[in-house]
Design a protein around this motif. Structure first.
Motif, PDB file in Angstrom:
ATOM      1  N   LEU A  48       0.849  -1.184   0.000  1.00  9.30           N
ATOM      2  CA  LEU A  48       0.000   0.000   0.000  1.00  9.30           C
ATOM      3  C   LEU A  48       0.891   1.243   0.000  1.00  9.30           C
ATOM      4  CD1 LEU A  48      -2.681  -1.042   2.635  1.00  9.30           C
ATOM      5  CD2 LEU A  48      -3.137  -0.555   0.228  1.00  9.30           C
ATOM      6  N   TRP A  49       0.677   2.102  -0.997  1.00  9.05           N
ATOM      7  CA  TRP A  49       1.425   3.344  -1.097  1.00  9.05           C
ATOM      8  C   TRP A  49       0.605   4.503  -0.520  1.00  9.05           C
ATOM      9  CZ3 TRP A  49       6.418   4.109  -2.784  1.00  9.05           C
ATOM     10  CH2 TRP A  49       7.052   3.019  -3.383  1.00  9.05           C
ATOM     11  N   SER A  50       1.197   5.692  -0.533  1.00 10.53           N
ATOM     12  CA  SER A  50       0.631   6.847   0.170  1.00 10.53           C
ATOM     13  C   SER A  50      -0.748   7.236  -0.340  1.00 10.53           C
ATOM     14  CB  SER A  50       1.586   8.041   0.035  1.00 10.53           C
ATOM     15  OG  SER A  50       2.896   7.681   0.404  1.00 10.53           O
ATOM     16  N   GLY A  51      -0.955   7.248  -1.657  1.00  8.02           N
ATOM     17  CA  GLY A  51      -2.246   7.666  -2.191  1.00  8.02           C
ATOM     18  C   GLY A  51      -3.368   6.774  -1.715  1.00  8.02           C
ATOM     19  N   ALA A  52      -3.152   5.461  -1.734  1.00  5.38           N
ATOM     20  CA  ALA A  52      -4.174   4.531  -1.265  1.00  5.38           C
ATOM     21  C   ALA A  52      -4.367   4.652   0.237  1.00  5.38           C
ATOM     22  CB  ALA A  52      -3.796   3.098  -1.626  1.00  5.38           C
ATOM     23  N   LEU A  53      -3.283   4.843   0.988  1.00  2.00           N
ATOM     24  CA  LEU A  53      -3.403   4.987   2.434  1.00  2.00           C
ATOM     25  C   LEU A  53      -4.198   6.238   2.798  1.00  2.00           C
ATOM     26  CD1 LEU A  53       0.172   3.848   3.494  1.00  2.00           C
ATOM     27  CD2 LEU A  53      -1.974   2.730   4.134  1.00  2.00           C
ATOM     28  N   LEU A 302      -3.288  -3.008  -6.091  1.00  2.00           N
ATOM     29  CA  LEU A 302      -4.135  -2.772  -4.925  1.00  2.00           C
ATOM     30  C   LEU A 302      -4.373  -1.285  -4.731  1.00  2.00           C
ATOM     31  CD1 LEU A 302      -5.565  -3.865  -2.400  1.00  2.00           C
ATOM     32  CD2 LEU A 302      -3.340  -3.871  -1.247  1.00  2.00           C
ATOM     33  N   ASN A 303      -3.344  -0.490  -4.946  1.00  2.00           N
ATOM     34  CA  ASN A 303      -3.444   0.946  -4.744  1.00  2.00           C
ATOM     35  C   ASN A 303      -4.383   1.604  -5.736  1.00  2.00           C
ATOM     36  OD1 ASN A 303      -0.998   1.640  -2.741  1.00  2.00           O
ATOM     37  ND2 ASN A 303      -0.452  -0.057  -4.045  1.00  2.00           N
ATOM     38  N   THR A 304      -4.250   1.229  -6.993  1.00  2.56           N
ATOM     39  CA  THR A 304      -5.110   1.822  -8.009  1.00  2.56           C
ATOM     40  C   THR A 304      -6.564   1.454  -7.759  1.00  2.56           C
ATOM     41  OG1 THR A 304      -3.257   1.559  -9.548  1.00  2.56           O
ATOM     42  CG2 THR A 304      -5.366   2.150 -10.500  1.00  2.56           C
ATOM     43  N   GLY A 305      -6.818   0.211  -7.338  1.00  4.90           N
ATOM     44  CA  GLY A 305      -8.179  -0.219  -7.064  1.00  4.90           C
ATOM     45  C   GLY A 305      -8.801   0.505  -5.887  1.00  4.90           C
ATOM     46  N   VAL A 306      -8.048   0.663  -4.803  1.00  6.66           N
ATOM     47  CA  VAL A 306      -8.563   1.384  -3.635  1.00  6.66           C
ATOM     48  C   VAL A 306      -8.921   2.819  -4.014  1.00  6.66           C
ATOM     49  CG1 VAL A 306      -7.868   2.397  -1.412  1.00  6.66           C
ATOM     50  CG2 VAL A 306      -7.472  -0.030  -1.867  1.00  6.66           C
ATOM     51  N   GLN A 307      -8.063   3.460  -4.805  1.00  5.84           N
ATOM     52  CA  GLN A 307      -8.345   4.836  -5.197  1.00  5.84           C
ATOM     53  C   GLN A 307      -9.517   4.921  -6.175  1.00  5.84           C
ATOM     54  OE1 GLN A 307      -3.861   5.615  -5.624  1.00  5.84           O
ATOM     55  NE2 GLN A 307      -4.634   7.628  -5.124  1.00  5.84           N
ATOM     56  N   ASP A 308      -9.677   3.923  -7.033  1.00 10.33           N
ATOM     57  CA  ASP A 308     -10.888   3.850  -7.853  1.00 10.33           C
ATOM     58  C   ASP A 308     -12.125   3.852  -6.965  1.00 10.33           C
ATOM     59  OD1 ASP A 308      -9.408   3.575 -10.192  1.00 10.33           O
ATOM     60  OD2 ASP A 308      -9.813   1.429 -10.433  1.00 10.33           O
ATOM     61  N   GLN A 387       1.294   7.594  -6.152  1.00  9.04           N
ATOM     62  CA  GLN A 387       0.016   8.036  -6.734  1.00  9.04           C
ATOM     63  C   GLN A 387      -0.671   9.077  -5.849  1.00  9.04           C
ATOM     64  OE1 GLN A 387      -2.651   5.160  -8.529  1.00  9.04           O
ATOM     65  NE2 GLN A 387      -1.089   3.563  -8.495  1.00  9.04           N
ATOM     66  N   LEU A 388       0.119  10.018  -5.382  1.00  7.89           N
ATOM     67  CA  LEU A 388      -0.393  11.007  -4.439  1.00  7.89           C
ATOM     68  C   LEU A 388      -0.704  12.339  -5.107  1.00  7.89           C
ATOM     69  CD1 LEU A 388      -0.906  11.260  -1.374  1.00  7.89           C
ATOM     70  CD2 LEU A 388       1.414  12.144  -1.147  1.00  7.89           C
ATOM     71  N   HIS A 389       0.103  12.715  -6.083  1.00  4.44           N
ATOM     72  CA  HIS A 389      -0.036  14.037  -6.693  1.00  4.44           C
ATOM     73  C   HIS A 389      -0.548  13.893  -8.126  1.00  4.44           C
ATOM     74  CE1 HIS A 389       1.897  16.010  -3.290  1.00  4.44           C
ATOM     75  NE2 HIS A 389       2.802  15.043  -3.310  1.00  4.44           N
ATOM     76  N   LEU A 390      -1.736  13.343  -8.271  1.00  4.89           N
ATOM     77  CA  LEU A 390      -2.317  13.163  -9.595  1.00  4.89           C
ATOM     78  C   LEU A 390      -2.810  14.508 -10.128  1.00  4.89           C
ATOM     79  CD1 LEU A 390      -4.327   9.884  -8.913  1.00  4.89           C
ATOM     80  CD2 LEU A 390      -2.037  10.120  -9.903  1.00  4.89           C
ATOM     81  N   ASP A 391      -2.725  14.669 -11.436  1.00  4.34           N
ATOM     82  CA  ASP A 391      -3.113  15.923 -12.081  1.00  4.34           C
ATOM     83  C   ASP A 391      -4.508  15.776 -12.679  1.00  4.34           C
ATOM     84  OD1 ASP A 391      -3.394  18.252 -13.479  1.00  4.34           O
ATOM     85  OD2 ASP A 391      -1.588  18.021 -14.708  1.00  4.34           O
ATOM     86  N   HIS A 392      -5.494  16.435 -12.060  1.00  4.76           N
ATOM     87  CA  HIS A 392      -6.866  16.407 -12.553  1.00  4.76           C
ATOM     88  C   HIS A 392      -7.284  17.760 -13.131  1.00  4.76           C
ATOM     89  CE1 HIS A 392      -7.066  12.535 -10.793  1.00  4.76           C
ATOM     90  NE2 HIS A 392      -7.259  12.914  -9.551  1.00  4.76           N
ATOM     91  N   ASP A 516     -11.505  14.119  -1.831  1.00  8.58           N
ATOM     92  CA  ASP A 516     -10.209  13.483  -2.041  1.00  8.58           C
ATOM     93  C   ASP A 516      -9.042  14.437  -1.830  1.00  8.58           C
ATOM     94  OD1 ASP A 516     -10.631  15.043  -4.279  1.00  8.58           O
ATOM     95  OD2 ASP A 516     -10.285  13.437  -5.749  1.00  8.58           O
ATOM     96  N   GLY A 517      -9.314  15.640  -1.307  1.00  6.15           N
ATOM     97  CA  GLY A 517      -8.256  16.601  -1.020  1.00  6.15           C
ATOM     98  C   GLY A 517      -7.819  17.423  -2.209  1.00  6.15           C
ATOM     99  N   VAL A 518      -8.497  17.293  -3.340  1.00  7.73           N
ATOM    100  CA  VAL A 518      -8.141  17.999  -4.565  1.00  7.73           C
ATOM    101  C   VAL A 518      -8.916  19.317  -4.653  1.00  7.73           C
ATOM    102  CG1 VAL A 518      -8.377  17.904  -7.098  1.00  7.73           C
ATOM    103  CG2 VAL A 518      -7.478  15.941  -5.834  1.00  7.73           C
ATOM    104  N   VAL A 519      -8.257  20.352  -5.162  1.00  3.37           N
ATOM    105  CA  VAL A 519      -8.910  21.647  -5.362  1.00  3.37           C
ATOM    106  C   VAL A 519      -9.921  21.506  -6.504  1.00  3.37           C
ATOM    107  CG1 VAL A 519      -8.571  24.069  -5.980  1.00  3.37           C
ATOM    108  CG2 VAL A 519      -6.899  22.905  -4.507  1.00  3.37           C
ATOM    109  N   GLY A 520     -11.207  21.571  -6.157  1.00  2.00           N
ATOM    110  CA  GLY A 520     -12.263  21.395  -7.154  1.00  2.00           C
ATOM    111  C   GLY A 520     -12.720  22.684  -7.783  1.00  2.00           C
TER     112      GLY A 520
END
Length: 545
Positions: A48-53, A302-308, A387-392, A516-520
């Motif tokens: 488990l990496w930071s984004g999923a945690l 596992l990380n990508t799935g949790v974030q999905d 996978q913590l600083h994704l660009d949306h 998710d902590g992202v500026v919307g």
């Protein structure tokens, strides 16, 4: 035909359970079904990496997960019996989870199931989706039960989180595009005697194939190998590998002196790099392995799935509670590129493992040795894996409203910067990220009187909408300000005032921070109505735990 809760979740693995917990936390009921008899005991994924945690923290299980996990301090790479170099973990800035941890999948599934039950949800085992048909009002799903009975249900929304052989995906004819590696992969979880790594993952790149060693939380280790497919690897094509086969490969490819004294799980499988062409078709969504699968290199699955699961969960809940349905368009727009990047990264690592030609191997070793001697892996590779600083910023779910005067560090579609807080009232969180870890929608006002007046307008609007259980309003006011607290209270920054990252000069400004902590959204203080329009507008349809 029966009418169901708003969302039917097919699959109770980490993705489906994260999704279900998120829905329940936002006050939305769901039905969760799974074809299995109950929770599995196969360790499967580990890392488990930071984004999923952070997603799991918002779900309410991260603290227990970290307590039961093993923190990994780094990864090292070996070739020809010599260490090429390594990457250190544990110093990723700006997160409560600065490094990856090792936690077997069954442990995480148990924590998520317990959390779901605390929230009033449950899983219906021995039940699978046999077919899905899109209708004018949602979807019609045929469910098959373990006793042979068939059930037809109608639901507004369906999520297929039912694995790589997803019946949901297949019933809609959505292509699962990609390749299968021409190798057979073997793994075993057990105990090693000898100089095995205690907290470090090791990659031994042998001319015959790879050996991966990963320490487990209980003191055991996972050993992982690849073998050729077909006649050259005939002994690797059937059944779970025995200890003798695994020990032989360990002797050939390992550092020497390691003995596999026992195993409690072994497996033989093929690895794919695949991505569903569509993550959404009308009211039906794909998530986790149903939407993407890839090599275990880098521990991304596992990380990508949790974030999905978390991403789709808060968005579906928002729409059920009255947000605009266009919000759901952002799920494939945001998650498919992130998944594609994870598949691509794992594929690149796997192909480096599989190099056999001496010249190609020598070139690879030289490049890796130089790369691992620099700071680039920590600056680029580790954040990518986290996978913590994704660009949306290109997502349909982020927007700039008029008169936004936000500082450069507050970037649309990116993670909100952190700052220390002193609570005037409320949760007592010491930092903005700690507060955002609650996983709610947040309207953040920064500045003096104009920001205070904006808060005075926002709070009654939200009260009228009945969404106080999922939306917060925070005011960061200037240091030493004599301005009285507006209705609803908020937070003060520390005495030094807003840090440079959040300083907008003398101007006040508003930000909507997504769950998710992202500026919307960013806006001027006169754009209260536009900002509030992005939020849920109905009270919870069910009572959450």
């Amino acid at each position: 035909m029966t009418r169901e809760p708003s969302v039917l979740v097919v699959g109770a693995g980490p993705t489906g359970l994260t999704l279900a917990c998120t829905l329940r936390r936002f006050g939305v009921d769901c039905r969760v079904v799974d074809r299995r008899e109950g929770l599995g005991d196969e360790p499967k994924a580990l890392v488990l990496w930071s984004g999923a945690l952070e997603a799991l923290r918002r779900t309410g299980v991260a603290d227990e997960a970290v307590t039961r996990a093993l923190a990994l301090t780094g990864a090292s790479y070996w070739s020809r019996g010599r260490r090429i170099g390594g990457i250190g973990f544990g110093d990723l800035p700006g997160t409560a989870f600065p490094g990856p941890v090792c936690l077997p999948q069954p442990v995480l599934e148990r924590l998520l199931l317990d959390r779901l039950e605390q929230l009033g949800g449950s899983v219906q085992w021995r039940t699978e989706a046999v077919g899905v048909e899109i209708t004018t009002d949602g979807a019609r799903v045929e469910l098959g039960h373990g006793d042979g009975e068939r059930e037809h249900v109608e639901v507004p929304w369906v999520v297929g989180a039912d694995g790589t052989r997803s019946r949901v995906r297949e019933s809609l004819g959505i292509p699962y595009e990609g390749t299968t590696y021409p190798r057979v992969f073997l793994l075993g979880d057990g105990r090693l005697r000898g100089p095995a790594p205690a907290r470090e993952a090791q990659y031994h790149l042998h001319p015959d194939g790879v050996l991966v060693l990963v320490p487990l939380p209980d003191g055991g280790h996972r050993v992982f190998f690849d073998l050729p497919d077909g006649p050259a690897g005939a002994d690797a094509t059937e059944g779970a590998p025995d200890v003798g086969l695994l020990q032989g490969l360990l002797d050939t490819r390992g550092p020497g002196g390691l003995t596999l004294t026992e195993t409690w799980w072994t497996s033989r499988f093929r690895v794919h790099a695949r991505l569903a062409r569509e993550f959404r078709r009308g009211p039906v969504f794909l998530a986790g392995d149903a939407a993407h699968c890839h090599s275990p290199a880098g521990g991304q699955g596992l990380n990508t799935g949790v974030q999905d699961g978390y991403d789709l969960g808060w968005k579906l809940a928002s729409v059920v509670r009255g947000a605009g349905e266009q919000l759901l368009d952002s799920y494939p727009a945001e998650r498919r590129p992130a998944s594609a990047a994870a598949v691509r990264s794992a594929d690149q690592q796997t192909r480096l493992w599989m190099l056999r030609a001496p010249l190609a191997r020598a070139l690879r070793d030289g490049v890796m040795r130089r790369l691992l001697s620099t700071a680039l892996p920590r600056r680029r590779i580790v954040p990518q894996l986290a996978q913590l600083h994704l660009d949306h910023s290109g997502s349909t779910a982020v927007v700039d409203l008029p008169d936004a005067a936000t500082p450069p560090a507050v970037r649309l579609g990116r993670r909100m910067p952190d700052t220390e807080l002193v609570a005037a009232d409320g949760s007592g969180a010491g930092t903005l990220h700690d507060y955002l870890a609650r996983g709610r929608h947040v309207v953040l006002a920064v500045g003096g009187r104009a920001a205070a007046h904006a808060v005075e307008r926002v709070v009654p609007l939200l009260v009228g909408r009945g969404v106080s259980d999922v939306v917060d309003v925070l005011w960061l006011r200037p240091s030493g300000s004599l301005i009285e607290r507006p209705f609803g209270g908020g937070f003060d920054v520390r005495d030094e005032g807003p840090p440079a990252a959040l300083s907008g000069g003398k101007r006040s400004w508003l930000v909507y921070v997504r769950p998710d902590g992202v500026v919307g959204a960013r806006a001027g203080t006169e754009q209260v109505d536009g900002l509030v329009a992005l939020l849920p507008r109905r009270a919870a349809p069910v009572k959450t735990g």
